[in-house]
Design a protein around this motif. Sequence first.
Motif, mmCIF file in Angstrom:
data_model
loop_
_atom_site.group_PDB
_atom_site.id
_atom_site.type_symbol
_atom_site.label_atom_id
_atom_site.label_comp_id
_atom_site.label_asym_id
_atom_site.label_seq_id
_atom_site.Cartn_x
_atom_site.Cartn_y
_atom_site.Cartn_z
ATOM 1 N N ILE A 665 0.845 -1.202 0.000
ATOM 2 C CA ILE A 665 0.000 0.000 0.000
ATOM 3 C C ILE A 665 0.874 1.243 0.000
ATOM 4 C CG2 ILE A 665 -1.619 1.369 1.395
ATOM 5 C CD1 ILE A 665 -2.946 -1.212 2.228
ATOM 6 N N LEU A 666 0.540 2.170 -0.873
ATOM 7 C CA LEU A 666 1.199 3.478 -0.938
ATOM 8 C C LEU A 666 0.234 4.521 -0.379
ATOM 9 C CD1 LEU A 666 3.536 5.337 -2.049
ATOM 10 C CD2 LEU A 666 2.188 5.514 -4.138
ATOM 11 N N VAL A 667 0.723 5.304 0.589
ATOM 12 C CA VAL A 667 -0.091 6.374 1.181
ATOM 13 C C VAL A 667 0.479 7.704 0.710
ATOM 14 C CG1 VAL A 667 -1.024 7.348 3.306
ATOM 15 C CG2 VAL A 667 -0.404 4.933 3.213
ATOM 16 N N PHE A 688 -6.345 15.877 1.124
ATOM 17 C CA PHE A 688 -6.814 14.540 1.486
ATOM 18 C C PHE A 688 -5.616 13.602 1.633
ATOM 19 C CE2 PHE A 688 -7.182 14.935 -3.183
ATOM 20 C CZ PHE A 688 -6.297 13.953 -3.580
ATOM 21 N N VAL A 689 -5.898 12.424 2.181
ATOM 22 C CA VAL A 689 -4.903 11.350 2.272
ATOM 23 C C VAL A 689 -5.439 10.198 1.436
ATOM 24 C CG1 VAL A 689 -3.688 9.751 3.785
ATOM 25 C CG2 VAL A 689 -4.214 12.061 4.587
ATOM 26 N N ALA A 690 -4.642 9.745 0.463
ATOM 27 C CA ALA A 690 -5.103 8.717 -0.474
ATOM 28 C C ALA A 690 -4.292 7.434 -0.299
ATOM 29 C CB ALA A 690 -4.980 9.216 -1.904
ATOM 30 N N PHE A 691 -4.950 6.302 -0.517
ATOM 31 C CA PHE A 691 -4.318 4.987 -0.436
ATOM 32 C C PHE A 691 -4.405 4.327 -1.811
ATOM 33 C CE2 PHE A 691 -5.751 6.114 3.741
ATOM 34 C CZ PHE A 691 -4.801 5.614 4.619
ATOM 35 N N SER A 692 -3.294 3.715 -2.239
ATOM 36 C CA SER A 692 -3.299 3.047 -3.550
ATOM 37 C C SER A 692 -2.364 1.848 -3.520
ATOM 38 C CB SER A 692 -2.870 4.023 -4.657
ATOM 39 O OG SER A 692 -1.587 4.548 -4.392
ATOM 40 N N ASP A 693 -2.508 0.980 -4.501
ATOM 41 C CA ASP A 693 -1.628 -0.182 -4.641
ATOM 42 C C ASP A 693 -0.254 0.311 -5.078
ATOM 43 O OD1 ASP A 693 -0.278 -2.417 -6.262
ATOM 44 O OD2 ASP A 693 -1.949 -3.486 -5.334
ATOM 45 N N PRO A 699 -6.304 3.040 -7.053
ATOM 46 C CA PRO A 699 -6.823 3.494 -5.749
ATOM 47 C C PRO A 699 -7.408 2.334 -4.951
ATOM 48 C CG PRO A 699 -7.605 4.906 -7.537
ATOM 49 C CD PRO A 699 -6.977 3.708 -8.181
ATOM 50 N N ILE A 700 -7.281 2.412 -3.622
ATOM 51 C CA ILE A 700 -7.837 1.402 -2.720
ATOM 52 C C ILE A 700 -8.921 2.056 -1.874
ATOM 53 C CG2 ILE A 700 -7.336 -0.194 -0.824
ATOM 54 C CD1 ILE A 700 -4.484 -0.386 -1.828
ATOM 55 N N LYS A 701 -10.072 1.446 -1.818
ATOM 56 C CA LYS A 701 -11.155 1.953 -0.975
ATOM 57 C C LYS A 701 -10.725 1.921 0.490
ATOM 58 C CE LYS A 701 -14.246 2.272 -4.350
ATOM 59 N NZ LYS A 701 -14.743 3.574 -4.821
#
Length: 840
Positions: A665-667, A688-693, A699-701
């Motif tokens: 996970i990449l934040v 915002f703070v986003a989470f992704s693979d 993007p990751i929910k």
Amino acid sequence: REAYVTPLSTRIIEVATRDYSEHWSKNYQFNSRFWKLRALKEVFLQEIPDIPQNVIGGQRYLVLSALDYVIAAHNDLISEEQMYRVIFEEDNLRTNLQNLFMVYRTAKFPYLKKQLEKYGLEDEKLLDYVKNTANTVADHIVKVECKRGDTKTKFSDAAPAIEFFYGIDHLVMLLTALGKEKFARNGGYGYSRNGSRKDILSHLVSVCHPLPTDTVDDLRTAIAGMKIDEKRLIEVAMYAPQWIDLIEELLDFKGLKSGAYYFMAHMNDQYNRDEQKFATIARFTPLEKEELFNGAFDIAWFREAYETLGEKRFQMLYDAAKYTSDGSKHSRARKYADAALGKVKPIELEGEISEKRNKDSLMSYALIPLKDKSDMLRRYEYIQKFRKESQQFGSQRKASEGTACDMAMRNLATNAGFNDVTRLTLAMETELVESLKGFFEWKALDETTRIRIQIGTDGKPDVVAMKGEKVLASIPAAFKKDPYVLELKEANKKFRAQYSRTVKMFELAMEERETYTLEELDDLTKNPVVRPIVGNLIFISDDGELCGLVNGAGGIIDCEGVICEMAPGTLFRVAHPFDLYKNKTWTGWQRIFVTKQQEENVKQPFRQVFRELYIKLEEETGQDKSRMFAGNQIQPKKAAAALKNRRWIVDQEMGLNKVFYKDNILVNMYALADWFSPSDIEAPTVEFVAFSDRKTFEPIKLEDVPDIVYSEAMRDVDLAVSVAHAGNVDPEASHSTIEMRKVIAECNIDLFGLKNVHISGTHAVIKGALGEYTVHLGSGVVHMVGVHQLNVLPVHSQHRGKIFLPFLDDDPKTAEIMSKIILFAADKKIKDPYILEQMK
């Protein structure tokens, strides 16, 4: 002529041709489209020959590509002679070749498949026709280029666009033309920018492939009588790996393929996107592409390849390894080979690493054959020393050197036969204490003075000197240069470094949910430095059923003081506050450690039971971004500095980001900021703070992000907001922003007569009727003790109007924080059902 070049006329062109530029699925549709576009192109270009490319419509609707003409020839719309004339003479030859050879790039660039769909190349006969045409074009260019001298031919500038062609005869022709000239080492990233003979011929060798029907006998016959020796064929195998199988069989060179791909796999080439090559590499090693890029070493693969090849033949591959890449990317694979074969000495490499900070040398240092445990311990300590020294550098260099240290530790674990780095670390920390345990015993310096290393209640080691029965404040001056005292001080430095390492290791283990057997934890309690760390951390079973303190005798003490005996091999991990919150023991453990601190002066080595916990918000369900800290203004440089020790790095494109490797996970903390310089006009605002693979960047929910990962990421963002917030404080004031807020809060607490509020460190602590709360004086985040953070968002400043409260500062964040303190000091009056629901 200019009269025709108007938005209206180009719009007419667009409307007239747009329908013919769309996808076609039937031959008659292509045929109709082809003739109409061809006719329109001739008409319009005669009338308006200089249509600008950038005006709407423009020539983009009038261009028929080389592939269009090849398909037209296949459909008998034009002759092959006309087709070749267009490819070689119309438009730009290089562009035509790029378009024609696009059919070979889909393996490397899958997105091109969509572009090729409109050409109907799902038809195998049509695809074969296109490939045969491409090979014929390449054949003509190769023959011309092989006969050239130093002067360019009319094809030289376009030849690099050839990406694939077939035939042993072509390979032999190219090698004969090159003679004894070495291959151009450009790594496939843009050959022959200057169109030199060597560059062009080298590129053509790299993209020449054997036909599926070509055999080793065909190759043997083709090179018979040619001046192509074994050394040259091995260079071809490294330079153009598609020929490895035939060359290995021709030379009876057992292990050639394995050895060649060893060098390709261990190159320092982060941008090699040849998926076909890595599909072959995957047959030899379980290591993933990214692990190999970062510097992981497959020692079993290396040993097998070396034993199969033998020293002489391995050296031939070693010499030819330079042809696997441009520059010095191949040097990592060579360094690894030299280290694994014991051709370099550890002490020599240490000097090079310290002087040049060479990361490849550090990772190879761990691969030199180990003599004994003391040698292993020396390597372990040196890698840890390198990691500690990297603290002085910026976040990006620190991150890259940290990755190199992680890979060096991994390589050392592999070399020493450990299953993973954690087990190596535990073994080395225990070995360190064993090697220096004599320093825990009293040593007499004279008749009345003695000295030793003593472990404090907090676990930190220190040098203690006594004169008679009296503990001295420091070592007497007469003994400060005593050889034993100097040796003891050096040992104490090692123990202190061990303490710091172990604390960081267990905190990281908590974040990454690293597991240990109870036997491993019991063994660690025998280490006097590590015992206070392990003994004051709460561990939870891997199934989440039981949590407690390790008693060192095969059991776990739960929060009720009950000793639970565990089966051998039971796995435990360091409990996160989320685990304690989930099994409803968090408040109980907090009480236990408050008592421990008051009665025994014992603190946890890092914040565990009193760690801030962040729970996902219901209103963010289905979102892939959290706006929990949206609206907070920050100072970019301070934010980056605050987070660098939490493994966040500043990326040129993405800003501040952190990777959780175990979860892939990449934040990313997004703010409109220049992270590389201070903001001169207006402090940027967190969006915002986003989470992704981390591999696909998809993007990751938020609901799919592990709860512990979410909490730790948001805790870090809270830290950045707290430390680097942009409060409107007079820069000449002697207090920092938080210190100023302390003064303001204490003043207002008295003014409002709030008897249940006091300031502790950077928090306002509130003992309300419904619970105990903390309000951070930097970020304004509210936590309810034993529960989690409470989501209380302020009304944005542009909408709330004036606030008539006796505040001593016009900073809106200070007003927000004081409002929250007053709100929760009188929590009985809270009527908002949303807040009350969170407090349950």
